[in-house]
Design an enzyme around this catalytic site. Structure first.
Site, short mmCIF file in Angstrom:
data_model
loop_
_atom_site.label_atom_id
_atom_site.label_comp_id
_atom_site.label_asym_id
_atom_site.label_seq_id
_atom_site.Cartn_x
_atom_site.Cartn_y
_atom_site.Cartn_z
N HIS A 52 2.58 2.80 0.17
CA HIS A 52 3.24 1.86 1.46
C HIS A 52 4.36 1.21 1.13
CE1 HIS A 52 -0.18 -1.51 1.07
NE2 HIS A 52 1.11 -2.11 1.54
N ASP B 252 -3.46 5.07 -2.28
CA ASP B 252 -2.23 4.52 -1.97
C ASP B 252 -1.30 4.11 -3.44
OD1 ASP B 252 -0.16 2.91 -0.70
OD2 ASP B 252 -1.55 1.66 0.53
N SER C 166 -0.03 -6.43 -1.99
CA SER C 166 -0.02 -4.93 -1.94
C SER C 166 0.63 -4.37 -3.16
CB SER C 166 0.74 -4.47 -0.80
OG SER C 166 0.11 -4.51 0.44
N1 ASP Z 1 -2.19 -3.64 3.20
C1 ASP Z 1 -1.86 -4.98 3.13
C2 ASP Z 1 -0.34 -5.17 3.61
O1 ASP Z 1 0.28 -4.20 3.88
C3 ASP Z 1 -2.44 -5.96 2.18
C4 ASP Z 1 -3.17 -6.89 2.70
O2 ASP Z 1 -2.54 -7.68 3.72
O3 ASP Z 1 -4.12 -7.18 2.14
O4 ASP Z 1 0.09 -6.21 4.05
#
Ligand code: ASP
Length: 728
Positions: free
Chosen positions: A94, A230, A663
């Protein structure tokens, strides 16, 4: 009957063990994001008592290579790490998503099919992508605050601080190719300087298909149990002397000062873990007034704005493959925070956050005496001042929050015309016109590649309607009156008219407009364009009706925050070790591999396996499993990446305190070896940005063995694994 009783007994014992395991382990959960250079004095011994075999010097050192030299700030928003001495970089799927998307087309659909460079020549260049390392961290509080007095107004204080920062930073990097970042910590009670080294040639090496890298999509985002691979890989390039250089075919793979060894042994519940990265933003010391605003006003309203846009984008994407690719990154950008806020509100409400803040504030006041603090404010009076300030601030803060939603996350027809401002004769030097037209042609081409006019038109009418319906009457922009008077308050008619008359809705129109553009006279045409008028109406409205009061009140708030923060440390020193809020600077958090109990009657274990992928598999886009992966799983063809018990672990959770920006951060074991890649938190944890609850807050990581299994076994890119230093 006897048999049943026996089974019942065994089950009872088993769940007791599980419960006590969860709860004894939970007491090891550690709140906090620590500045690496301060680990020695603050938490080194605690980390060691929990299983870290390294010293603080191994984590961060200015004099020798240390773990910090493997940690990368990836394009300023995510974290990444060096995993080979040839500059190979690992981050989340991501985090690389918009870059993968930018190389994707209907013919080369890397989002759907994945991408793997078989040779270095096939690695894909990314203009505007950077990888930043931290060279050194210094406490510069004293010099930043030189000349500052308690009596001076906040704006003056800030001006002195800003000018000191420039002098200190400039001197620190003089004669080098480094840069500097100086940030306030503890609301300006302290300042730290980060000397940085930035690389601008960072190429895409590999990414799994979204059905692996984003498996579960929005349904599973922020959710445990999780089965998402991911990750994506890039490579940093440098010049022949290993120095940062602009993108060039002459560049060679960068040789990092340190690359993380990769441990293939897996983890057990209770194992020590740490997360090294760049957490973006937390607000752990908010008062009850601010939390109240977040829960009851800010979150519900921004969630609503995004409900609308996600619904529109979702329908458009489902109906067309072209739009699906065009809007993939935009949709993710909107949905990620949307779902987080929903979870955050659930958690804050369930955990009675407002009342627990109120209780803390009560103890604060009870411990305060009437003495003056170093900032000239009485601790005893601060909370009353907060209360008064928040009631004045709220309408402006809310207008700003909604402006962000409409302007930065709303229909693009609102943002695009701002580019045309660059042609404003008052700002453009004579002779620069043709160059600027060319720049605009290039950016328009990029913009329209991912643009669908009909979708944006729907976004405009629906979002603008919602935006104006929640804003205080006196905060609305002029365009609101136009919509009422000229379109009878019908937003669809208004949007249709904007799109019909504007020159900025298709590439052809923009190019034709630029071809005929002659300077001052033509700029008048821009000023008459309805899309430009809309942009300017919203923007100028914010500048005139919101910003001045917001700035003034935020200045007052800064003083309160700084004093309250200092007061917490002075008056309630035993409450906790006060760590600074995240501010996109390098931090370490630590905890242990640990399950949790999300609600009554449910206990989560800390690991998931590929069996769960197959159990979730269905024919929807969200849970598609590539045939090749399904076969590998069915055949249990896991190679050296399987767990001791023969299963293939996919993700695991631990009690590390993380947030957005973490991330892509490495999850490290007690020896500093890479065991996983941080990518998310559980839904119950999203409140940890405001309130960390050690019994339920967990970060989610993909097991490094699953990452390598995908690279090696699924993608046949074993040549990349050969670059790495594997520990067994
Ligand atoms: N998946 C989260 C983000 O995209 C990561 C997190 O906030 O722990 O910000």
């Amino acid at each position: 009957m006897i048999k049943f009783a026996q089974i019942f007994e065994t089950m009872k014992r088993f769940s007791l063990i599980l419960f006590s395991l969860v709860f004894t382990l939970s007491s090891f959960a550690k709140e906090g994001m620590w500045i690496p250079s301060l680990i020695k004095n603050l938490v080194e011994s605690d980390m060691q008592s929990m299983g870290m075999k390294l010293s603080a010097e191994d984590l961060y050192s200015f004099n020798k290579s240390s773990l910090k030299d493997a940690i990368v700030h990836f394009n300023g928003g995510c974290t990444a790490e060096m995993i080979s001495d040839k500059g190979l970089l690992l981050t989340n799927h991501h985090c690389g998503y918009s870059l993968i998307q930018s190389h994707s087309s209907l013919e080369n659909d890397y989002l759907t099919n994945g991408f793997w460079a078989k040779t270095k020549e096939q690695e894909l260049k990314n203009p505007n992508l950077f990888a930043r390392f931290i060279v050194r961290i210094d406490d510069v509080t004293e010099s930043v605050l030189k000349g500052v007095t308690d009596a001076m107004p906040e704006a003056k204080r800030q001006a002195i601080v800003d000018s000191n920062i420039k002098v200190i930073g400039k001197a620190a990097i003089e004669g080098s190719h480094y840069n500097y970042i100086i940030r306030p910590f503890y609301y300006g009670n302290q300042y730290y300087m980060f000397i940085t080294e930035t690389f601008n040639d960072v190429r895409l090496v590999g990414a799994p298909p979204s059905s692996i890298g984003k498996f579960g999509f929005d349904t599973d985002n922020w959710v445990w149990p999780r089965h998402t691979g991911d990750f994506s890989m890039f490579r940093i390039y440098a010049d022949k002397d290993n120095q940062p250089a602009e993108i060039s075919n002459d560049n060679v793979p960068y040789r990092p000062k340190y690359a993380l060894p990769i441990n293939l042994n897996g983890t057990q519940p209770g194992d020590f873990t740490m997360i090294y990265g760049f957490p973006g933003r937390t607000s752990e010391y908010l008062t009850s007034y601010a939390v109240d605003y977040t829960i009851n006003k800010q979150n519900p309203n921004r969630i609503k704005m995004r409900d609308i846009s996600l619904d529109i984008m979702g329908h458009a994407m489902a109906g067309s493959d072209k739009i699906r690719i065009q809007y993939a990154a935009k949709q993710s950008r909107v949905s990620n925070a949307w779902k987080k806020w929903i979870g955050q509100n659930k958690g804050l409400i369930a955990n009675d956050a407002i009342n627990s803040k109120l209780a803390l504030e009560k103890r604060f006041v009870a411990n305060a005496d009437n003495s003056i603090t170093s900032y000239g404010l009485k601790y005893t009076k601060i909370l009353d001042k907060y209360k008064a300030l928040y009631s004045e601030l709220e309408p402006f803060a809310f207008s700003w929050d909604m402006f962000i939603e409409i302007y930065y996350y709303g229909p693009e027809i609102i943002r695009f015309p701002m580019n045309m401002e660059k042609l404003n004769p008052e700002k453009l030097k004579d002779g620069d016109l043709e160059k600027m037209k060319e720049t605009l042609r290039i950016s328009a081409e990029r913009y329209f590649k991912n643009y669908d006019l009909e979708t944006d038109k729907k976004l405009l009418s629906a979002m603008l309607k919602q935006y104006f319906s929640v804003l205080d009457e006196n905060m609305r922009a002029d365009v609101y009156v136009t919509i009422q008077n000229d379109f009878g308050g019908n937003y669809e008619d208004y949007a249709a008219s904007v799109f019909k008359k504007s020159n900025f809705t298709t590439l052809e129109k923009v190019n034709a407009f630029l071809d005929n553009y002659k300077g001052t006279k033509s700029f008048k045409k821009i000023q008459k364009d309805p899309a430009y008028q809309l942009t300017m109406s919203l923007y100028n409205n914010y500048q005139s009706k919101v910003r001045p009061d917001l700035v003034r009140l935020n200045n007052d708030l800064n003083l309160l925050n700084r004093t309250y923060m200092e007061g917490l440390q002075n008056l309630l020193p035993k409450d906790k070790k006060y760590y600074p809020d995240a501010n996109s600077t390098l931090r370490i958090s630590y905890g242990i591999v640990d399950g949790y109990k999300p609600k009554d009657g449910v206990v989560y274990s800390p690991f998931t396996t590929t069996e769960g992928i197959m159990a979730k598999r269905d024919t929807t886009k969200e849970f598609t499993v590539p045939e090749r992966l399904a076969t590998l799983i069915t055949d249990k063809d896991y190679g050296q990446y399987a767990d001791k018990d023969g299963t293939m672990h996919v993700c695991f959770i631990a009690s590390n305190h993380t947030t957005g920006g973490n991330s892509g951060s490495p999850a490290l074991n007690g020896n500093g070896e890479l065991i996983g890649l941080n990518f998310d938190r559980t839904w119950e944890s999203t409140m940890s940005d405001i309130m960390f609850d050690p019994t339920i807050c967990r970060n989610i990581m993909v097991d490094i063995r699953y990452v390598l299994f995908i690279v090696d076994k699924y993608a046949n890119a074993g040549h990349l694994v050969e670059e790495m230093n594997l520990v067994k």
